[in-house]
Design an enzyme around this catalytic site. Structure first.
Site, PDB file in Angstrom:
ATOM      1  CB  CYS A  75      -0.909   0.072   1.174  1.00 22.08           C
ATOM      2  SG  CYS A  75      -1.566   1.606   1.536  1.00 22.08           S
ATOM      3  CE1 TYR A 110      -5.526   3.142  -5.280  1.00 19.46           C
ATOM      4  CE2 TYR A 110      -3.940   5.016  -5.120  1.00 19.46           C
ATOM      5  CZ  TYR A 110      -4.301   3.517  -4.927  1.00 19.46           C
ATOM      6  OH  TYR A 110      -3.479   2.707  -4.052  1.00 19.46           O
TER       7      TYR A 110
END
Length: 340
Positions: A51, A182
């Site tokens: 992450c 994203y």
């Protein structure tokens, strides 16, 4: 920081991707004003090498030398429908917290916690309760509130005279780059994707121009702003270029940013937190609505990360008046920093 409380594999939204930025804002501070004082050995940082948002905490913890004060629990690169899980530990249970799912720490404090179970998170070991998952504030607090526990020679990553500029640069990076990839990858409409794509590469071009004549983003040393940009850049070619359709250029085709990223990667505390295998596994396996086959690509060739970057010619002092961190403790070493 994936929305792991939602149905696994459902990430693309009907139009423009909008990130939920409501986090647990409790802070761990020197004066303990929120009920959680800085205290060596009291807390456990739960992160995942896959992450980018959690990766920031791994880097800052290393640079400041907080390893002995703040223990580390690492989740695996994938998660189930409800939570990040401790797949890497024997029996799938964190050896300190005694839990298999990070969700258990959230529910221990908030029995009806309604949001996604995200990393990074800091957990109070004695109670097993999550304290905070406010990733943006965590690293700033490491720099400003945990100073009594910093190693000798720890760098100033958030120096007071430069904070306004660091905040300004960091906000642009978050909006258009960190979150921008994203917004490309999770866009559910062509116009939303096009808008995000244009903003992403416009900002990358601006950052390249900024870095053409200076080694670091703000001042002549590494700061919080560099940490925040690096964790996206290091994932760009392995994941975002193809998986998220951020394909105008590879990072390796943007000379200034590519050299800048390699410079940081080769700096102690940055590249030694990166596990490209876990990074690729996370994105290509978890996002099944983008990659329904869950096939993880073999490429790209990542050996270029260790090639000379030439950024020393711009001057700058990576750690300012401080020193590089020592090598990672054996239990936290990345098995294969660069894949062949």
């Amino acid at each position: 920081m994936t929305k792991s409380a939602s149905e696994s594999g459902t990430y693309v939204e009907s139009g423009e991707f909008k990130r939920d930025t409501n986090y647990i804002t409790t802070r761990i501070t020197a004066d303990g004003r929120d009920g959680y004082p800085v205290e060596a050995g009291r807390y456990r940082l739960v992160a995942a090498r896959a992450c980018p948002w959690a990766n920031r905490t791994l880097i800052v913890r290393r640079l400041l030398g907080l390893e002995n004060a703040l223990s580390l629990g690492l989740c695996g690169p994938t998660h189930d429908r409800s939570s990040w899980t401790f797949d890497l530990d024997p029996g799938g249970v964190d050896p300190v917290l005694g839990i298999a799912k990070l969700r258990d720490a959230y529910l221990a404090r908030f029995p009806d916690y309604p949001r996604g179970i995200t990393v990074p998170a800091i957990v109070d070991i004695a109670t097993g309760q999550v304290v905070t998952n406010d990733y943006a504030q965590i690293t700033l607090d490491f720099s400003t509130e945990w100073t009594a526990l910093h190693r000798p020679g720890a760098p100033l990553l958030y120096p007071e005279p430069l904070r306004e500029e660091i905040d300004e640069v960091s906000l642009a990076i978050f909006r258009d780059v960190n979150n921008g990839v994203y917004r490309c990858g999770f866009a559910g409409a062509q116009d939303a994707y096009d808008k995000a794509y244009d903003r992403l590469f416009s900002r990358l071009d601006q950052l390249g121009e900024r870095l053409e004549g200076q080694r670091y983003l703000v001042g002549d040393t590494i700061t919080e702003a560099d940490v925040r940009l690096f964790t996206t850049l290091v994932r760009f070619d392995p994941v975002y270029h193809g998986h998220f359709k951020c394909n105008r250029s590879k990072l390796s085709e943007m000379p200034v940013l590519w050299a800048y990223a390699r410079d940081l990667y080769q700096t102690p505390g940055f590249g030694d937190t990166i596990d490209f295998g876990q990074i690729k596994t996370h994105y290509y396996v978890v996002h099944t609505d983008i990659n329904p086959t869950r096939i993880v690509p073999k490429g790209p060739d990542l050996s270029g990360w260790l090639t000379p970057h030439g950024r020393e010619s711009l001057g700058g002092r990576p750690f300012g008046d401080g020193t590089p961190p020592p090598p990672p403790v054996p239990s936290e070493q990345v098995p294969t920093p660069v894949l062949p």
